[in-house]
Design an enzyme around this catalytic site. Structure first.
Site, PDB file in Angstrom:
ATOM      1  CB  CYS A  25     -20.490  -2.826 -12.494  1.00  0.00           C
ATOM      2  SG  CYS A  25     -21.383  -3.795 -13.397  1.00  0.00           S
ATOM      3  CE  LYS A  28     -17.578  -6.452 -12.746  1.00  0.00           C
ATOM      4  NZ  LYS A  28     -16.871  -6.592 -13.909  1.00  0.00           N
ATOM      5  CB  THR A  57      -7.323 -13.437 -20.954  1.00  0.00           C
ATOM      6  OG1 THR A  57      -8.441 -13.643 -21.674  1.00  0.00           O
ATOM      7  CG2 THR A  57      -6.180 -13.892 -21.356  1.00  0.00           C
ATOM      8  CB  ALA A  58      -9.810 -10.910 -16.429  1.00  0.00           C
ATOM      9  CG  ASP A  77     -22.480  -9.274 -14.712  1.00  0.00           C
ATOM     10  OD1 ASP A  77     -22.444  -8.653 -13.331  1.00  0.00           O
ATOM     11  OD2 ASP A  77     -21.378  -9.029 -15.520  1.00  0.00           O
ATOM     12  N   GLY A 148     -34.665 -19.536 -13.280  1.00  0.00           N
ATOM     13  CA  GLY A 148     -33.733 -18.936 -12.349  1.00  0.00           C
ATOM     14  C   GLY A 148     -33.864 -19.491 -11.001  1.00  0.00           C
ATOM     15  CG  HIS A 149     -31.777 -20.666  -7.129  1.00  0.00           C
ATOM     16  ND1 HIS A 149     -32.305 -21.475  -6.717  1.00  0.00           N
ATOM     17  CD2 HIS A 149     -30.872 -20.155  -5.979  1.00  0.00           C
ATOM     18  CE1 HIS A 149     -32.025 -21.778  -5.429  1.00  0.00           C
ATOM     19  NE2 HIS A 149     -31.445 -21.053  -5.003  1.00  0.00           N
ATOM     20  CB  SER A 150     -35.932 -16.688  -5.708  1.00  0.00           C
ATOM     21  OG  SER A 150     -36.703 -17.715  -5.370  1.00  0.00           O
ATOM     22  CG  ASP A 236     -18.751  -5.688 -20.978  1.00  0.00           C
ATOM     23  OD1 ASP A 236     -17.761  -6.174 -20.798  1.00  0.00           O
ATOM     24  OD2 ASP A 236     -20.026  -5.930 -20.734  1.00  0.00           O
TER      25      ASP A 236
END
Length: 357
Positions: A25, A28, A57-58, A77, A148-150, A236
């Site tokens: 993270c 970011k 509010t994020a 994420d 998913g995607h790649s 979190d």
């Protein structure tokens, strides 16, 4: 010839962390820069009555009402490697992604994988281990990794789209804290500091294990905490650090957050590393983005300050609750193996700032 072989393993496979400019993270975009980018949109705001939680509010995830008893929780994420072990990287990234669903008080239903890999650089069995690690966490959460995607990417990237469900009446936002609430943190801090030490080859085996154990522990307590009437807000703690996510609580509720630095739980070895000046670049970017909205006690050391802005990957839940349910909240954490959950502060009337003593 470059004599530095620290980025090459015995089988000549590059270290995952050597292939990326950031990790976890800590990748970011800084909160101040992100706010500036989002503010540049010229499109008029649209109103969707069933969108219970959007970008205002994020918050941790979007929530869309299906009926009076059910709402969809949606999040995504992904990030670049925080560790070199491919299986651990996959597990950490998946745990981090699903955390947003728990932080809304929801229950995961399924996930989709987001995969970007340097196909001609990383051996395919290494990439397969990353995918396996992610799927193992989904199995632990009791959900399918349904697709998913790649893409072929210069830097390794892995994460999930998470889809969950929540009762709208039990959903917890990050904006609903109340004056007088107690703040409880579910996991110890210091993931960013340990990851920075790992990149510098300064992290011992015990420190590595502590970091992986913390970042692969699903924030399941969020689902049960949402059922407690005295729990007002949940989020979190991830890339913006404890101060950044505490500030989001304060802004959302138009209250002040007061944190007691002496009560902050931290991972083993973090204190010593911080005192050596080991921290991530994201820590400084975090402070630059929101430091003007924080008041620190003059007695705080540089190491303590670094811990407050340290970017957490798959960090703990931050709970805002009434005093009379503190014991219940701590018991929910303890029953799920979060023995280090601790009371760290409170919410109080005042300007939306964070005070640290």
């Amino acid at each position: 010839m470059n004599s530095d072989i620290s980025n090459i393993s015995l089988d000549a496979t590059p270290r995952l962390t050597s292939l990326s400019h950031g990790g976890g993270c800590g990748c970011k975009i800084a909160p101040g820069v992100l706010s500036e980018l989002l503010a540049k949109s010229n499109l008029p705001k649209q109103f969707f009555p069933d969108l219970l939680v959007g970008t205002e509010t994020a918050d941790d995830a979007a929530v869309y009402k299906i009926n009076d008893e059910q709402a969809i929780v949606a999040t995504t994420d992904f990030f670049m490697p925080i560790v070199d072990d491919p299986y651990d990287f996959g597990r950490i990234a998946a745990t981090n992604a699903l955390s947003d669903i728990y932080a809304m008080g929801g229950t995961p239903l399924m996930a989709l994988a987001i995969v970007g890999m340097p196909i001609n650089v990383l051996p395919h069995d290494v990439i397969a281990k990353i995918l396996e690690g992610g799927e193992s966490v989904c199995r632990d959460a009791g959900i399918p990794l349904a697709g998913g995607h790649s893409i072929d990417s210069v830097e390794p990237i892995y994460g999930l789209v998470g889809i969950g469900i929540v009762n709208p009446k039990q959903m917890k936002r990050n904006a609903d804290a109340k004056d007088g609430d107690v703040l409880i943190l579910g996991k110890p801090l210091g993931v960013g500091i340990l990851s920075a030490a790992l990149k510098k080859n300064l992290l011992d085996d015990a420190g590595y294990r502590a970091m992986v154990d913390a970042t692969t522990k699903l924030n399941r307590p969020g689902t049960e905490l949402a059922k407690l009437d005295g729990v007002h807000a949940l989020t979190d703690v991830t890339g913006f650090g404890l101060l950044g996510h505490g500030l989001e609580l304060a802004r959302g509720a138009q209250l002040s957050a007061r944190i007691d630095s002496a009560k902050l739980p931290m991972l083993p070895g973090v204190q010593a590393l911080a005192e050596q000046g080991i921290f991530t670049g994201a820590s400084g970017r975090n402070w630059a983005s929101y430091g003007e909205h924080v008041e620190l006690a003059s007695s705080l050391t540089d190491a303590q300050k670094a811990l407050l802005t340290d970017p957490q990957t798959s960090g703990g839940l931050l709970v805002s609750c009434t005093q009379d349910v503190v014991h219940q909240v701590l018991q929910v954490f303890a029953d799920s193996g979060f023995a280090e959950a601790a009371v760290i502060g409170r919410m109080e009337a005042g300007a939306p700032k964070v005070f640290v003593g």
